[in-house]
Motif scaffolding. Structure first.
Motif, PDB file in Angstrom:
ATOM      1  N   PHE A  96       0.740  -1.083   0.177  1.00  0.00           N
ATOM      2  CA  PHE A  96       0.204  -0.061   0.001  1.00  0.00           C
ATOM      3  C   PHE A  96       0.920   1.137   0.116  1.00  0.00           C
ATOM      4  CE2 PHE A  96      -4.279   1.082   2.554  1.00  0.00           C
ATOM      5  CZ  PHE A  96      -4.827   1.387   1.358  1.00  0.00           C
ATOM      6  N   HIS A 126       0.804   5.359   0.807  1.00  0.00           N
ATOM      7  CA  HIS A 126       0.047   6.510   1.186  1.00  0.00           C
ATOM      8  C   HIS A 126       0.850   7.675   0.832  1.00  0.00           C
ATOM      9  CE1 HIS A 126      -3.206   4.419   2.818  1.00  0.00           C
ATOM     10  NE2 HIS A 126      -3.831   5.492   3.195  1.00  0.00           N
ATOM     11  N   TRP A 164      -5.163  13.644   7.637  1.00  0.00           N
ATOM     12  CA  TRP A 164      -6.535  13.796   6.969  1.00  0.00           C
ATOM     13  C   TRP A 164      -6.370  15.188   6.734  1.00  0.00           C
ATOM     14  CZ3 TRP A 164     -11.409  11.628   9.418  1.00  0.00           C
ATOM     15  CH2 TRP A 164     -11.634  10.294   9.349  1.00  0.00           C
ATOM     16  N   ASP A 173     -12.116   3.424   1.040  1.00  0.00           N
ATOM     17  CA  ASP A 173     -12.244   3.335   2.411  1.00  0.00           C
ATOM     18  C   ASP A 173     -13.623   3.705   2.970  1.00  0.00           C
ATOM     19  OD1 ASP A 173     -11.261   6.093   1.688  1.00  0.00           O
ATOM     20  OD2 ASP A 173     -11.998   6.317   3.771  1.00  0.00           O
ATOM     21  N   ALA A 208     -14.003   5.923   5.314  1.00  0.00           N
ATOM     22  CA  ALA A 208     -14.521   7.272   6.197  1.00  0.00           C
ATOM     23  C   ALA A 208     -15.079   7.975   5.074  1.00  0.00           C
ATOM     24  CB  ALA A 208     -12.912   7.723   6.401  1.00  0.00           C
ATOM     25  N   GLU A 258      -7.142  -1.776  11.963  1.00  0.00           N
ATOM     26  CA  GLU A 258      -5.891  -1.219  11.165  1.00  0.00           C
ATOM     27  C   GLU A 258      -4.632  -1.750  11.851  1.00  0.00           C
ATOM     28  OE1 GLU A 258      -6.677   2.915  10.597  1.00  0.00           O
ATOM     29  OE2 GLU A 258      -8.143   2.487   8.792  1.00  0.00           O
ATOM     30  N   ASP A 275      -5.115  -4.579   5.872  1.00  0.00           N
ATOM     31  CA  ASP A 275      -4.396  -3.110   5.774  1.00  0.00           C
ATOM     32  C   ASP A 275      -3.880  -2.625   6.817  1.00  0.00           C
ATOM     33  OD1 ASP A 275      -7.120  -2.369   6.257  1.00  0.00           O
ATOM     34  OD2 ASP A 275      -6.582  -0.499   5.943  1.00  0.00           O
TER      35      ASP A 275
HETATM   36  C1  FUL Z   1      -8.977   4.994   6.333  1.00  0.00           C
HETATM   37  C2  FUL Z   1      -8.489   6.634   6.029  1.00  0.00           C
HETATM   38  O1  FUL Z   1      -9.201   7.223   6.728  1.00  0.00           O
HETATM   39  C3  FUL Z   1      -7.009   6.652   6.318  1.00  0.00           C
HETATM   40  O2  FUL Z   1      -6.675   7.800   6.044  1.00  0.00           O
HETATM   41  C4  FUL Z   1      -6.353   5.459   5.651  1.00  0.00           C
HETATM   42  O3  FUL Z   1      -6.258   5.869   4.051  1.00  0.00           O
HETATM   43  C5  FUL Z   1      -6.763   4.103   5.815  1.00  0.00           C
HETATM   44  C6  FUL Z   1      -5.968   3.163   4.836  1.00  0.00           C
HETATM   45  O4  FUL Z   1      -8.185   4.151   5.518  1.00  0.00           O
HETATM   46  O5  FUL Z   1     -10.185   4.756   6.088  1.00  0.00           O
END
Ligand code: FUL
Length: 694
Positions: free
Chosen positions: A45, A47, A58, A182, A184, A238, A281
């Protein structure tokens, strides 16, 4: 003899064979794309985008594209690391929640095209696609549904925008193996200048079925990840682990991206309706994005091994995150750690001790040549051991011919026809007796057990419960070398010293006089009291191989058993965390509560010649001290001039142990007055305060 008489038995055997029913599938089943995905097992992965440059996790969405300017961006370096570490692909955050796009999207100005990087001519997605092709890796893309930059977020127009971006990414860059969504979604944001809070109905806003269909129309073999699949699901944490019980089947219709019952995702459902396996992840550091202040927090080898065995070893794929840094490179420390992981795994799975050995089963479906017990040891994917229909418990015994030592047990079900096993045990035969060494639940695509090293001449797998007849296609057994990392050295407030090795099966030898430890040094047995000032050196050794770890060293000053925090005085339970000699606990307080400083009573007069300070080590560390004054007093009333005043260097980026010396002074009380904290925070925080003595 009559020809007919000869042919009759032959024909009847052949006829009989064709009558033996093949094992029936037991739904739900994986698709062909999901089967290919299962075999990818381990991938990277990345980022990397605006947050890398703003040092955030964020972003709000109002960041200027002008901030995006990697100095040495090299997707080939990412691909090289992935490939050398045994990973099969790379998934990149093409757009995170702040809305900044790593490709020059036609539909927004908020992208690389308005950044100084390559004068706006760059395209990170293109560079990654090229690098993946060069290194034989597959590419996946993360397109955050939440967009805190976009003015239309929350309205129907944004859905069109989102889908346009899906089209751009899935038509412009060749094959994309996974699309990552994701959970969020919704909250405060810039939203084109509105600066407001926007909430959406996570379940209905995107019309997920239509969005998923669009994705599949553009790339039919793609795997879609979200909390709820449809093709692979989040594991509900996570931290890098799946449940020991882990079903690929899931009651998928009860979930959607961001749905609240996510804890169930860790284990799936025995009676799940759809095949939605887990993808785990997890980041190689605490954060998803690069922060220089986490350079000392890249996971240790034992931690990474736990992640591997608790994810890939529990019927899931491992998606290990690398926060690419401001240069546009994977940081050296992360590379070093993942290479240690890869090297260890290579040795762990070096020699399969049961390959092509003899196996017998208590039940085998008719047509033993096709479904016999030996099929689990033949190293071939398309062959498997099967029991008769309706036989849901059976044992399979492997004859090792002689006693061998082993500590890894790897087993795979033939999941093309569904996941079945609910309960199994493993036994070892040694000195005329069978001994149970593991009792577990599900298997699925792959289950790997780390076991205490056991010597055996036979190994028995007992499957005690399953949803239907058993289909096992692979079984491997290994004797992994011991993990030889520096022992952990710690001492508590009372002065009790503990040593711990990553591998419970190795010995620890130590010294307390500064000399290097070896086999002739003291063998560590249990914690013991050493309250005085000392230097401890320890080494982990595997006596069988004679191999040893690097030497771990730790210096301790006087134990803090008599210490107490006098000021601020209102919460001694919390403040004692600053003097408990446990770096993982911390204490913070608002500056205005006691501007005069923190006072510690050392319990007796000491000759002091320095202080040590460890800032709060939690992920969102608070109150890191930058500028300070330090006083020593005999009576806690007359403090005189500071014994030292100064600045701890680079605390924003490197919040690690600080030690400063000053001319000796006798005293029983220590005062630390904080003049400035990182980012002028209005709190003061300590993981530990210590003194240096003569
Ligand atoms: C989450 C995100 O809010 C985090 O920032 C990150 O990308 C993670 C893998 O997924 O939902």
């Amino acid at each position: 003899m009559n020809r007919i008489l000869i042919l009759f038995p032959l024909l009847s055997i052949l006829y009989g064979c064709s009558q033996i029913p093949e094992p029936e599938p037991i739904a739900p089943l994986p698709s062909e794309s999901q089967m290919n995905w299962h075999e990818m097992e381990f991938y990277m992965f990345v980022h990397f985008n605006m947050n890398t440059f703003t040092n955030l996790e964020w972003g709000f969405g109002d960041e200027s594209p002008g901030l995006f300017n990697p100095t040495q961006l090299d997707c080939r370096q990412w691909a090289r690391v992935a490939s050398e570490a045994g990973m099969k692909g790379i998934i990149l955050t093409a757009k995170h929640h702040d809305g900044f796009c790593l490709w020059p999207s036609r539909y927004t100005e908020h992208s690389v095209k308005n950044s100084p990087w390559k004068n706006g001519q760059g395209d990170v997605v293109r560079e990654l696609a090229d690098a993946c092709r060069e290194y034989g890796l597959k590419m996946g893309l993360y397109l955050s549904p939440w967009d805190r930059n976009h003015a239309d977020y929350g309205s129907e127009k944004y859905i069109t925008y989102y889908r346009n971006q899906v089209k751009e990414l899935l038509t412009g860059y060749g094959e994309v193996f996974e699309f990552w969504l994701d959970g969020a979604n919704g909250g405060t944001g810039y939203y084109g200048g509105a600066n407001e809070n926007r909430l959406v109905d996570r379940k209905t806003y995107y019309d997920w079925p239509a969005t998923f269909q669009l994705i599949k129309d553009l790339q039919p073999d793609i795997i879609i990840f979200s909390d709820a699949g449809p093709d692979t699901r989040w594991v509900g944490n996570e931290a890098g682990w799946a449940g020991e019980t882990n079903w690929c089947p899931l009651k998928r219709d009860e979930f959607w991206p961001g749905s609240p019952h996510y804890r169930q995702l860790t284990s799936g459902h025995e009676d799940g309706t759809h095949w939605v396996p887990t993808e785990i992840d997890v980041s190689i550091r605490p954060g998803w994005y690069y922060h220089p202040y986490e350079d000392h927090k890249v996971h240790s080898l034992p931690h990474l091994l736990d992640i591997y065995y608790h994810s890939l070893g529990r019927n899931g794929n491992l998606l290990l995150n690398f926060p690419v840094d401001k240069r546009g490179l994977i940081h050296e420390k992360d590379v070093e750690q993942v290479m240690k992981l890869a090297g260890t795994l290579k040795n762990d799975f070096n020699q399969n001790l049961v390959f092509k050995k003899k196996a017998e089963a208590t039940n085998t479906r008719q047509n033993k040549r096709k479904y016999g017990a030996g099929k689990v040891l033949d190293g071939r994917k398309e062959t498997y051991w099967s029991t008769d229909d309706g036989i849901t418990s059976a044992s399979l015994t492997i004859d090792l011919e002689e006693e061998v030592a082993f500590n890894r047990f790897l087993i795979q079900e033939y999941i093309r026809l569904g996941q079945r096993v609910k309960e199994f045990t493993v036994e070892a035969f040694s000195e005329g007796e069978w001994q149970e060494i593991a009792s577990e639940t599900t298997i699925g695509y792959k289950r790997i057990l780390r076991l205490p090293t056991t010597r055996a001449s036979k190994i028995r797998l007992n499957i005690n419960q399953a949803k239907a007849c058993l289909l096992i296609y692979n079984l491997e057994v290994y004797n992994a070398p011991k993990v030889l990392t520096e022992p952990d050295i710690s001492r508590d407030k009372e002065g009790t010293l503990s040593l711990a090795a990553a591998d419970p099966e190795v010995n620890i030898f130590y010294t307390v006089d500064g000399s290097d430890p070896d086999q002739a040094s003291t063998l560590y047995d249990e914690p013991f009291a050493v309250p005085g000032k000392l230097i401890v050196k320890a080494v982990a050794m595997d006596e069988a191989s004679g191999l040893k770890s690097p030497v771990g060293t730790k210096e301790f000053d006087m134990a803090k058993s008599k210490w107490s925090v006098l000021l601020p005085s209102d919460d001694s339970e919390k403040s004692s965390r600053a003097i408990d000699d446990n770096p993982a606990t911390s204490w913070t307080y608002p500056v205005e509560k006691f501007p005069a400083g923190t006072v510690v009573d050392l319990g007796e007069p000491l000759i002091i010649n320095g202080i040590s300070y460890l800032p709060d080590q939690s992920r969102w560390a608070k109150g890191i001290i930058e500028q300070y004054e330090c006083y020593v007093s005999e009576n806690g009333k007359n403090w005189g001039d500071p014994v030292i005043a100064g600045e701890f260097p680079n605390m924003l980026n490197s919040p690690v142990w600080q030690k400063v010396s000053f001319p000796e002074k006798r005293g029983r009380y220590l005062k630390i007055k904080v003049l400035k904290t990182v980012n002028e925070e209005k709190r003061v925080g300590f993981a530990e305060i210590g003194v240096l003595t003569r």
